[in-house]
Design an enzyme around this catalytic site. Structure first.
Site, PDB file in Angstrom:
ATOM      1  N   GLY A  10       0.850  -1.184   0.000  1.00  0.00           N
ATOM      2  CA  GLY A  10       0.000   0.000   0.000  1.00  0.00           C
ATOM      3  C   GLY A  10       0.885   1.233   0.000  1.00  0.00           C
ATOM      4  O   GLY A  10       2.105   1.132   0.088  1.00  0.00           O
ATOM      5  N   LYS A  11       0.241   2.382  -0.087  1.00  0.00           N
ATOM      6  CA  LYS A  11       1.012   3.639  -0.121  1.00  0.00           C
ATOM      7  C   LYS A  11       1.867   3.798   1.127  1.00  0.00           C
ATOM      8  O   LYS A  11       2.929   4.388   1.094  1.00  0.00           O
ATOM      9  CB  LYS A  11       0.058   4.820  -0.225  1.00  0.00           C
ATOM     10  CG  LYS A  11      -0.454   5.003  -1.617  1.00  0.00           C
ATOM     11  CD  LYS A  11      -1.241   6.289  -1.730  1.00  0.00           C
ATOM     12  CE  LYS A  11      -2.014   6.293  -3.032  1.00  0.00           C
ATOM     13  NZ  LYS A  11      -3.074   7.270  -3.057  1.00  0.00           N
ATOM     14  N   ARG A  12       1.365   3.264   2.240  1.00  0.00           N
ATOM     15  CA  ARG A  12       2.106   3.444   3.495  1.00  0.00           C
ATOM     16  C   ARG A  12       3.365   2.612   3.581  1.00  0.00           C
ATOM     17  O   ARG A  12       4.166   2.796   4.475  1.00  0.00           O
ATOM     18  CB  ARG A  12       1.221   3.039   4.666  1.00  0.00           C
ATOM     19  CG  ARG A  12       0.131   4.023   4.843  1.00  0.00           C
ATOM     20  CD  ARG A  12      -0.465   3.856   6.185  1.00  0.00           C
ATOM     21  NE  ARG A  12      -1.664   4.634   6.224  1.00  0.00           N
ATOM     22  CZ  ARG A  12      -2.591   4.465   7.104  1.00  0.00           C
ATOM     23  NH1 ARG A  12      -2.452   3.512   8.011  1.00  0.00           N
ATOM     24  NH2 ARG A  12      -3.651   5.214   7.094  1.00  0.00           N
ATOM     25  N   ASP A  13       3.498   1.639   2.703  1.00  0.00           N
ATOM     26  CA  ASP A  13       4.681   0.784   2.768  1.00  0.00           C
ATOM     27  C   ASP A  13       5.878   1.434   2.102  1.00  0.00           C
ATOM     28  O   ASP A  13       6.893   0.794   1.874  1.00  0.00           O
ATOM     29  CB  ASP A  13       4.404  -0.573   2.123  1.00  0.00           C
ATOM     30  CG  ASP A  13       3.283  -1.295   2.823  1.00  0.00           C
ATOM     31  OD1 ASP A  13       3.399  -1.479   4.044  1.00  0.00           O
ATOM     32  OD2 ASP A  13       2.287  -1.639   2.180  1.00  0.00           O
TER      33      ASP A  13
END
Ligand code: GLU
Length: 473
Positions: free
Chosen positions: A246-249
């Site tokens: 995801g974007k947070r990774d």
């Protein structure tokens, strides 16, 4: 054999994430390898999800990575237009064919009616299917309601170039929307029409479409089309491998990676090996090696881990491999301001020395600014260093003074004479290289990173080195 024609068909709904780039890259490689054509098609039929500027951004991202397409919305080609919103008359024409063949009908239901059908199916413990509710005498389709495909439920067995042999039963086949009431086709319909019109031979795409594939197979048959080869990409997982990336990774927009000093060829190699290998232990591939070696049947079925540390390593590898002149061109925008005023030949020598240690081009200022300007003393580099923080102030002074004296005695100032002096200094001071050399490195650069010490001092010059080592006295 037909010319191989692959396509990348993004929707302009946001930035191009790494999964999208991988799909584009694999489609590009398959085309280049076969001397075929790689097509960019913009799938902009979902006007609600469209994000302003993202088409330009997609194009810029492909260009930044060198994934040059042969046909596309900005360059045209024999099957233009390449933007779906410019092809509405084509979908109308194909929709009419299905209507004429009795394979499409105007969907008369309101959302509330469909909801009621769903609830009835749930109450009867049955799966909800549109095809159980085909209207008996549908009105002629006038475009104000959706146009729905009239499927022919049956079992399918097909081969996916990556996922292998797959099969499904008739229960997954249903009537789906072809044209929406806003005049735009659905993805499900438009991509099949476009792939056929554009003579696409390989459909390479993400897993979100695999469950709809049997319905697509049904539509190919209804239209009398031979289906292209289908290849479904494996998911990309986070670094731990326990959930989808995801974007947070940390996976950023690919243009951000370029801005952060990643080389396009490093990004390409890294992304290609997210799920693909050539069957050997080779970990990095140049673009031409990829064109020669890539094959869809060596793409893994399970998720590939996105490991930023590996990307950093791959980037460092490609930076070290670049000829110095080429590296000089690539780093042009990354030099610290003070370097821009320096002689070009000197900058070149600094770059040559730093090349070995550069992991991203953006590391350049931290790694080199002290060659061009007086560094600012930063005592935390000593107090936060595992080895150095154990040293008493007097010991630090003793060591720096000894270094000053040893280096001052040198008549010839070059990497070898400096190294010799440093080695002798280890003996006379009784210190470990990890301590002594770090200390000298810090006092002469005040930077958390620098190239190898003897090379750094040689390039700084005797006068500057001695001046910086005098500060401690
Ligand atoms: N427009 C679709 C998407 O962006 C493309 C799927 C495909 O390649 O067919 O997800």
């Amino acid at each position: 054999m037909n010319t191989v024609r692959t396509r990348f068909a993004p929707s302009p709904t946001g930035f191009l994430h790494v999964g999208g780039i991988r799909t584009a890259l694999f489609a590009y490689l398959v085309a280049r390898q076969a001397n075929g054509k790689f097509v960019l098609r913009l799938e902009d039929t979902d006007k609600n999800r469209e994000v302003e500027g993202s088409a330009e951004h997609l194009i810029a991202s492909l260009k930044a990575l060198g994934l040059q397409y042969d046909e596309g919305p900005d360059i045209g080609g024999p099957y233009a237009p390449y933007k779906q919103s410019d092809r509405l008359d084509i979908y109308q024409k194909w929709a009419q064919r299905l209507i004429d063949a009795g394979r499409a009908y105007a969907d008369p239901y309101t959302p509330a009616e469909v909801q009621k059908f769903r609830e009835e199916a749930t109450a009867a413990k049955k799966a909800f299917l549109y095809r159980d509710h085909r209207p008996e005498n549908p009105p002629a389709w006038d475009g104000t309601t959706p146009l729905r495909f009239k499927c022919e439920p049956k079992a399918y067995a097909w081969h996916d170039e990556v996922m292998g042999d797959l099969s499904t039963g008739p229960e997954v086949i249903d009537d789906f929307i072809l044209m929406k009431s806003d005049g735009y086709p659905t993805y499900n319909f438009a991509h099949i029409v476009d792939d056929a019109e554009m003579e696409i031979t390989h459909v390479i795409r993400g897993q979100e479409f695999i469950s709809s594939t049997p319905n697509y197979l049904n539509l190919y048959e209804a239209l009398g089309l031979e289906r292209p080869l289908l290849a479904t990409m494996p998911p990309i997982m986070n670094e731990q491998g326990n959930k989808k990336l995801g974007k947070r990774d940390g996976a950023k927009d690919v243009l951000d990676y370029v801005r952060d000093g990643y080389l396009p060829e490093a990004l390409v190699s890294f992304i290609a090996t997210l799920g693909w290998n050539d069957g050997t232990t080779q970990e990095v591939f140049t673009p031409s090696e990829l064109i020669a070696k890539f094959s869809l049947d060596r793409v893994g079925r399970s998720g590939a881990r996105f490991d930023e540390k590996r990307l950093l390593w791959v980037n460092g590898h490609f930076i070290r491999e670049l000829p110095l002149d080429e590296l000089a061109k690539r780093v042009e925008f990354f030099w610290p301001d003070s370097a821009k005023k320096a002689e070009e030949a000197y900058r070149h020598r600094v770059l040559e020395l730093a090349q070995e240690r550069l992991k991203t081009l953006r590391d350049l200022p931290a790694l080199t600014s002290y060659f061009f300007e007086e560094p600012t003393r930063n005592d935390s580099l000593v107090s936060e260093n595992k080895q150095l923080k154990k040293l008493e102030e007097t010991e630090i002074t003793r060591l720096i003074t000894a270094a000053h004296e040893a280096l001052e005695r040198l008549n010839e100032w070059n990497q070898d004479t400096i190294q010799e002096a440093l080695n002798q200094l280890l003996e006379t001071t009784g210190q470990k290289p990890g301590t002594l050399f770090s200390l000298i490195r810090i006092y002469t650069t005040w930077s958390p990173f620098s190239p190898q010490l003897n090379g750094t001092l040689a390039l700084l010059g005797k006068e500057t080195t001695l001046k910086r080592l005098s500060v401690a006295q």
